[in-house]
Design a protein around this motif. Structure first.
Motif, PDB file in Angstrom:
ATOM      1  N   ARG A 117       0.831  -1.202   0.000  1.00  8.66           N
ATOM      2  CA  ARG A 117       0.000   0.000   0.000  1.00  8.66           C
ATOM      3  C   ARG A 117       0.870   1.258   0.000  1.00  8.66           C
ATOM      4  O   ARG A 117       0.518   2.264  -0.645  1.00  8.66           O
ATOM      5  N   ALA A 118       1.993   1.205   0.694  1.00  9.06           N
ATOM      6  CA  ALA A 118       2.910   2.346   0.684  1.00  9.06           C
ATOM      7  C   ALA A 118       3.498   2.542  -0.706  1.00  9.06           C
ATOM      8  O   ALA A 118       3.654   3.679  -1.182  1.00  9.06           O
ATOM      9  N   TRP A 119       3.834   1.459  -1.392  1.00 11.72           N
ATOM     10  CA  TRP A 119       4.371   1.567  -2.753  1.00 11.72           C
ATOM     11  C   TRP A 119       3.318   2.111  -3.717  1.00 11.72           C
ATOM     12  O   TRP A 119       3.634   2.931  -4.591  1.00 11.72           O
ATOM     13  N   VAL A 120       2.066   1.661  -3.590  1.00 10.55           N
ATOM     14  CA  VAL A 120       0.990   2.187  -4.440  1.00 10.55           C
ATOM     15  C   VAL A 120       0.839   3.690  -4.210  1.00 10.55           C
ATOM     16  O   VAL A 120       0.693   4.464  -5.166  1.00 10.55           O
ATOM     17  N   ALA A 121       0.881   4.110  -2.957  1.00  6.30           N
ATOM     18  CA  ALA A 121       0.767   5.538  -2.645  1.00  6.30           C
ATOM     19  C   ALA A 121       1.913   6.328  -3.280  1.00  6.30           C
ATOM     20  O   ALA A 121       1.705   7.423  -3.812  1.00  6.30           O
ATOM     21  N   ASN A 122       3.128   5.790  -3.230  1.00  5.77           N
ATOM     22  CA  ASN A 122       4.267   6.448  -3.871  1.00  5.77           C
ATOM     23  C   ASN A 122       4.057   6.576  -5.375  1.00  5.77           C
ATOM     24  O   ASN A 122       4.334   7.625  -5.972  1.00  5.77           O
ATOM     25  N   LEU A 123       3.588   5.489  -5.995  1.00  6.75           N
ATOM     26  CA  LEU A 123       3.368   5.510  -7.442  1.00  6.75           C
ATOM     27  C   LEU A 123       2.311   6.536  -7.816  1.00  6.75           C
ATOM     28  O   LEU A 123       2.495   7.327  -8.752  1.00  6.75           O
ATOM     29  N   GLU A 124       1.200   6.548  -7.097  1.00  2.24           N
ATOM     30  CA  GLU A 124       0.122   7.477  -7.423  1.00  2.24           C
ATOM     31  C   GLU A 124       0.521   8.926  -7.176  1.00  2.24           C
ATOM     32  O   GLU A 124       0.124   9.819  -7.931  1.00  2.24           O
ATOM     33  N   ALA A 125       1.332   9.153  -6.145  1.00  2.33           N
ATOM     34  CA  ALA A 125       1.787  10.515  -5.863  1.00  2.33           C
ATOM     35  C   ALA A 125       2.754  11.031  -6.923  1.00  2.33           C
ATOM     36  O   ALA A 125       2.913  12.245  -7.088  1.00  2.33           O
ATOM     37  N   ASN A 126       3.396  10.115  -7.637  1.00  2.00           N
ATOM     38  CA  ASN A 126       4.376  10.490  -8.669  1.00  2.00           C
ATOM     39  C   ASN A 126       3.966   9.953 -10.043  1.00  2.00           C
ATOM     40  O   ASN A 126       4.813   9.607 -10.861  1.00  2.00           O
ATOM     41  N   TRP A 127       2.652   9.895 -10.294  1.00  6.26           N
ATOM     42  CA  TRP A 127       2.136   9.206 -11.473  1.00  6.26           C
ATOM     43  C   TRP A 127       2.689   9.759 -12.783  1.00  6.26           C
ATOM     44  O   TRP A 127       3.160   9.004 -13.644  1.00  6.26           O
ATOM     45  N   ASP A 128       2.639  11.065 -12.957  1.00  4.58           N
ATOM     46  CA  ASP A 128       3.083  11.652 -14.223  1.00  4.58           C
ATOM     47  C   ASP A 128       4.562  11.358 -14.485  1.00  4.58           C
ATOM     48  O   ASP A 128       4.956  11.059 -15.623  1.00  4.58           O
ATOM     49  N   GLU A 129       5.369  11.430 -13.447  1.00  8.36           N
ATOM     50  CA  GLU A 129       6.791  11.140 -13.612  1.00  8.36           C
ATOM     51  C   GLU A 129       7.018   9.652 -13.898  1.00  8.36           C
ATOM     52  O   GLU A 129       7.880   9.289 -14.701  1.00  8.36           O
ATOM     53  N   ALA A 130       6.238   8.789 -13.238  1.00 11.98           N
ATOM     54  CA  ALA A 130       6.360   7.349 -13.478  1.00 11.98           C
ATOM     55  C   ALA A 130       6.021   7.023 -14.926  1.00 11.98           C
ATOM     56  O   ALA A 130       6.690   6.201 -15.565  1.00 11.98           O
ATOM     57  N   VAL A 131       4.987   7.653 -15.462  1.00  6.51           N
ATOM     58  CA  VAL A 131       4.618   7.447 -16.866  1.00  6.51           C
ATOM     59  C   VAL A 131       5.725   7.940 -17.786  1.00  6.51           C
ATOM     60  O   VAL A 131       6.075   7.286 -18.771  1.00  6.51           O
ATOM     61  N   ARG A 132       6.300   9.090 -17.460  1.00  2.00           N
ATOM     62  CA  ARG A 132       7.379   9.641 -18.279  1.00  2.00           C
ATOM     63  C   ARG A 132       8.590   8.722 -18.298  1.00  2.00           C
ATOM     64  O   ARG A 132       9.242   8.547 -19.333  1.00  2.00           O
ATOM     65  N   LEU A 133       8.888   8.109 -17.169  1.00  2.16           N
ATOM     66  CA  LEU A 133      10.064   7.253 -17.064  1.00  2.16           C
ATOM     67  C   LEU A 133       9.858   5.870 -17.673  1.00  2.16           C
ATOM     68  O   LEU A 133      10.839   5.160 -17.940  1.00  2.16           O
ATOM     69  N   SER A 134       8.620   5.462 -17.883  1.00 12.42           N
ATOM     70  CA  SER A 134       8.357   4.123 -18.425  1.00 12.42           C
ATOM     71  C   SER A 134       7.393   4.237 -19.605  1.00 12.42           C
ATOM     72  O   SER A 134       7.805   4.513 -20.727  1.00 12.42           O
ATOM     73  N   SER A 135       6.127   4.045 -19.339  1.00 14.66           N
ATOM     74  CA  SER A 135       5.068   4.197 -20.333  1.00 14.66           C
ATOM     75  C   SER A 135       3.753   4.172 -19.566  1.00 14.66           C
ATOM     76  O   SER A 135       3.701   3.696 -18.432  1.00 14.66           O
ATOM     77  N   PRO A 136       2.662   4.706 -20.168  1.00 19.56           N
ATOM     78  CA  PRO A 136       1.376   4.614 -19.464  1.00 19.56           C
ATOM     79  C   PRO A 136       1.005   3.169 -19.124  1.00 19.56           C
ATOM     80  O   PRO A 136       0.509   2.887 -18.027  1.00 19.56           O
ATOM     81  N   GLY A 137       1.270   2.256 -20.061  1.00 20.69           N
ATOM     82  CA  GLY A 137       0.941   0.854 -19.810  1.00 20.69           C
ATOM     83  C   GLY A 137       1.764   0.257 -18.687  1.00 20.69           C
ATOM     84  O   GLY A 137       1.241  -0.488 -17.850  1.00 20.69           O
ATOM     85  N   ARG A 138       3.068   0.565 -18.666  1.00 17.41           N
ATOM     86  CA  ARG A 138       3.919   0.016 -17.624  1.00 17.41           C
ATOM     87  C   ARG A 138       3.515   0.540 -16.251  1.00 17.41           C
ATOM     88  O   ARG A 138       3.484  -0.212 -15.265  1.00 17.41           O
ATOM     89  N   ALA A 139       3.196   1.822 -16.146  1.00 17.81           N
ATOM     90  CA  ALA A 139       2.740   2.368 -14.870  1.00 17.81           C
ATOM     91  C   ALA A 139       1.444   1.692 -14.425  1.00 17.81           C
ATOM     92  O   ALA A 139       1.248   1.406 -13.231  1.00 17.81           O
ATOM     93  N   ARG A 140       0.557   1.413 -15.376  1.00 12.44           N
ATOM     94  CA  ARG A 140      -0.687   0.724 -15.044  1.00 12.44           C
ATOM     95  C   ARG A 140      -0.420  -0.705 -14.569  1.00 12.44           C
ATOM     96  O   ARG A 140      -1.082  -1.197 -13.649  1.00 12.44           O
TER      97      ARG A 140
END
Length: 427
Positions: free
Chosen positions: A359-382
């Motif tokens: 749950r802590a990791w999900v919160a980190n991902l959601e808080a940094n969603w746009d950057e996570a997508v930029r670093l990988s892809s929309p599909g990979r973040a999903r």
């Protein structure tokens, strides 16, 4: 489900027929129509292609493909929405029941909505490996698929410790970083680390355990990983900490390590990649690398003995996250270690701790969603959002567990070198 017209009404009726019950979520479809409880989490079916996927794969794989492709989404609190869907799985109705009446209704609805056609191509994030199962080459490809997403991406999710395994949460106010350091220190204490010992960390990840062991306990540590990206990152951390004289990071298969003996071995979140057929090789390899009275700490996710192994043909985890990964009951893991010659001294379950970690990791991902997508892809973040949220629920509901098995290699005369009471080696 509430009444509605348009696409949502047709979809709601179909799901009710297939599942044999009302679906506890609200559904919005691409034509703007909605159905379902107004205060429930919203499943947004954004494209008719999502229904075509379900025509061809009316199961977990079809749903996950549609989500990864961005054709459906859970809007609002993601984990809460997933919990509602998970309720269906626990009632035994997660996959559509394609008996003949349902098939006829499905065909009528598909024709009505114009979703009949060839199966859509899977999202590019999906993988199917070739070659012999658990060969060194195929294992390396599986590890690369999962761990070489990018160190910057992982740092957003995992936090500053870059520790990709279950943390240990001592207090309600404990931070993720504190909980991860507590976990690696727990491993160090169970192994009885002392200055000058030689330690092997199998599947060392980004190097957190070997760094902690060298810095806090003065050991000489060797960490092995199959991921070049992890090794590069870990080596940089070692150099920055000034620990190059104590820590060595290798890109190496555990079956290739030949410079034992070691005084202690840790395997943290690695055994899940080994596979049931290779557990005897894994256990015997580690046994052979330990000195007599040396300890092994095996930290691994497990499945319940009554739960079947995942169906790799339809499993989201196998196609998108952990290709070739296999979970075994803790009894199977302990048995493999005993068959290799180890004496199991202690087993600790940390299931609830992993739910909180995820749950802590999900919160980190959601808080940094746009950057996570930029670093990988929309599909990979999903993929990562769905994987971590679903895994959190699986741990919390007891579908899977995680256990630390402490084992020792007895001496020729049966000595363990272990303190007589558990509190002595945890102090």
């Amino acid at each position: 489900m509430g009444s509605a017209g348009g696409v949502a009404g047709a979809v709601g009726k179909l799901l009710h027929t297939a599942l044999g019950q009302n679906v506890p979520i609200r559904i919005r479809c691409w034509d703007g129509t909605e159905t379902g409880p107004p205060d429930a989490p919203l499943l947004h079916v954004k494209h008719r292609r999502a229904l075509r996927r379900l025509l061809w794969e009316p199961n977990e794989l079809g749903v996950s493909r549609a989500y990864v492709a961005g054709e459906i989404d859970l809007e609002g609190p993601f984990v809460e929405g997933l919990e509602r869907l998970d309720d269906l799985e626990h009632q035994g109705s997660f996959d559509l029941d394609l008996n003949w009446p349902v098939r006829r209704e499905l065909a009528r609805t598909a024709l009505k909505l114009g979703v009949v056609g060839f199966p859509p191509k899977p999202p590019p994030e999906e993988i199917r490996l070739g070659g012999r199962m658990h060969s060194r080459k195929r294992d390396a490809a599986a590890i690369s698929h999962h761990y070489d997403v990018g160190n910057d991406f992982y740092s957003l999710v995992l936090g500053p410790t870059m520790t990709y395994s279950c943390a240990v949460w001592a207090e309600p106010e404990t931070t993720l970083e504190q909980a991860q350091i507590a976990k690696v220190d727990l491993v160090a204490r169970k192994l009885g680390l002392r200055e000058g010992m030689r330690v092997l960390d199998v599947g060392c990840g980004w190097g957190t355990f070997v760094l902690h062991a060298a810095k806090e306990y003065g050991v000489h540590a060797v960490g092995v990983t199959l991921s070049q990206a992890q090794a590069d990152f870990a080596r940089k951390r070692v150099a920055e900490e000034g620990l190059s004289d104590l820590v060595e990071i290798r890109v190496q298969d555990y079956r290739e390590v030949s410079d034992g003996p070691f005084d202690a071995i840790s395997s943290i979140g690695m055994a899940e990649h080994v596979g049931a057929s290779m557990l005897p090789v894994y256990a015997k390899s580690l046994f052979g690398l330990l000195r007599p009275e040396g300890r092994l700490l095996n930290h691994a996710i497990s499945r319940h003995p009554s739960a079947p192994a995942r169906d790799q043909r339809t499993s989201f985890i196998d196609r998108y996250v952990f290709p070739d990964g296999e979970l075994e009951p803790v009894s199977v893991m302990a048995g493999a270690l005993e068959d290799a010659g180890f004496e199991v001294r202690d087993v600790e379950a940390l299931r609830e701790h992993y739910g909180r970690t995820l749950r802590a990791w999900v919160a980190n991902l959601e808080a940094n969603w746009d950057e996570a997508v930029r670093l990988s892809s929309p599909g990979r973040a999903r993929v990562w959002r769905l994987y971590m949220a679903a895994s959190a629920l699986s741990f919390e509901r007891g579908a899977i567990g995680v256990n630390q098995i402490l084992a020792v290699k007895p001496s020729a005369r049966g000595g363990s070198g272990m303190p007589p009471v558990r509190t002595a080696w945890l102090s």
